[in-house]
Each structure stands twice: as C-alpha cells, then as structure tokens.
Write a protein that holds these residues in place. Structure first.
Motif, PDB file in Angstrom:
ATOM      1  N   SER A   2      52.896  56.700  10.224  1.00 38.79           N
ATOM      2  CA  SER A   2      53.045  55.603  11.166  1.00 38.79           C
ATOM      3  C   SER A   2      53.669  54.387  10.493  1.00 38.79           C
ATOM      4  O   SER A   2      53.412  54.101   9.334  1.00 38.79           O
ATOM      5  N   GLU A   4      53.090  51.440  11.599  1.00 34.68           N
ATOM      6  CA  GLU A   4      52.182  50.346  11.873  1.00 34.68           C
ATOM      7  C   GLU A   4      51.421  49.958  10.600  1.00 34.68           C
ATOM      8  O   GLU A   4      50.889  50.808   9.893  1.00 34.68           O
ATOM      9  N   ARG A   5      51.404  48.641  10.301  1.00 31.67           N
ATOM     10  CA  ARG A   5      50.729  48.138   9.109  1.00 31.67           C
ATOM     11  C   ARG A   5      49.355  47.603   9.468  1.00 31.67           C
ATOM     12  O   ARG A   5      49.151  47.027  10.530  1.00 31.67           O
ATOM     13  N   GLU A   6      48.440  47.760   8.548  1.00 28.25           N
ATOM     14  CA  GLU A   6      47.110  47.182   8.712  1.00 28.25           C
ATOM     15  C   GLU A   6      47.085  45.846   7.977  1.00 28.25           C
ATOM     16  O   GLU A   6      47.533  45.757   6.832  1.00 28.25           O
ATOM     17  N   ASN A   7      46.615  44.809   8.627  1.00 29.43           N
ATOM     18  CA  ASN A   7      46.503  43.503   7.994  1.00 29.43           C
ATOM     19  C   ASN A   7      45.131  43.371   7.366  1.00 29.43           C
ATOM     20  O   ASN A   7      44.112  43.477   8.041  1.00 29.43           O
ATOM     21  N   LEU A   8      45.120  43.115   6.072  1.00 31.14           N
ATOM     22  CA  LEU A   8      43.873  42.967   5.340  1.00 31.14           C
ATOM     23  C   LEU A   8      43.623  41.480   5.116  1.00 31.14           C
ATOM     24  O   LEU A   8      44.332  40.820   4.362  1.00 31.14           O
TER      25      LEU A   8
END
Length: 95
Positions: A2, A4-8
């Motif tokens: 994917s 889509e990035r995860e924001n940490l």
C-alpha cells in the motif's frame, strides 16, 4: 504494498517505546548496550536507551548498495598528508 503512510506522532512513539521496553524488561533481558542502525534506528535506540536506562548506545551507518563504496585509501589520500607524529614534533629550530 500500500502507498498509504502511517503517521507516527510523538505521543504514539512514546507509547510504543514504553511498550517495547516493558516487553524487553518483562522477558528478563538486561542489555549492556544498544546498537542502532542509522536511517530509522536512531530514535528507537534513544527511546529504548532512555526507557531501559542503558547509557551505552552505538550507531552504525547503512551504506546504500547502489552507491559505490569509497575505499579507505582514497578517503585518506584526500585528507591532509600530515601525520600525528608531524603534529607532535616541534618545527626545526623550535626550543
């Protein structure tokens, strides 16, 4: 995979480090040192070092496999030709 990035967030990072440190401590492991791999591992090593009270942190650089390695000889040749003994030896006539 994917796109889509995860924001940490800092809050989530802190929670993740505490959870990881708790898992390590609950397992009974007491590290003498933490080795971090640059390009992502520095923050994790810092967080774990703080949470586990490990002061001996080391950093290792990862070389990109697409970039040719610079030989040690080429690197040294590009620097000054003075050696440590040249620095310590007084100039002629110096008293």
């Amino acid at each position: 995979m994917s796109d889509e990035r995860e924001n940490l967030t800092y809050e989530l990072f802190g929670t993740a480090m505490r959870d990881l440190a708790r898992t390590i401590a609950d397992d009974g492991f007491e590290p003498d040192m933490i080795l971090s791999i640059a390009r992502g591992g520095l923050f994790v090593a810092g967080g774990l070092g703080y949470a586990l009270d490990v002061k001996n942190l080391h950093v290792m650089n990862k070389r990109d496999s697409k970039t040719p390695a610079r030989s040690h000889a080429r690197t040294r040749a590009s620097r000054s030709t003075r050696t440590w003994s040249d620095v310590r030896r007084p100039a002629a006539g110096y008293r």
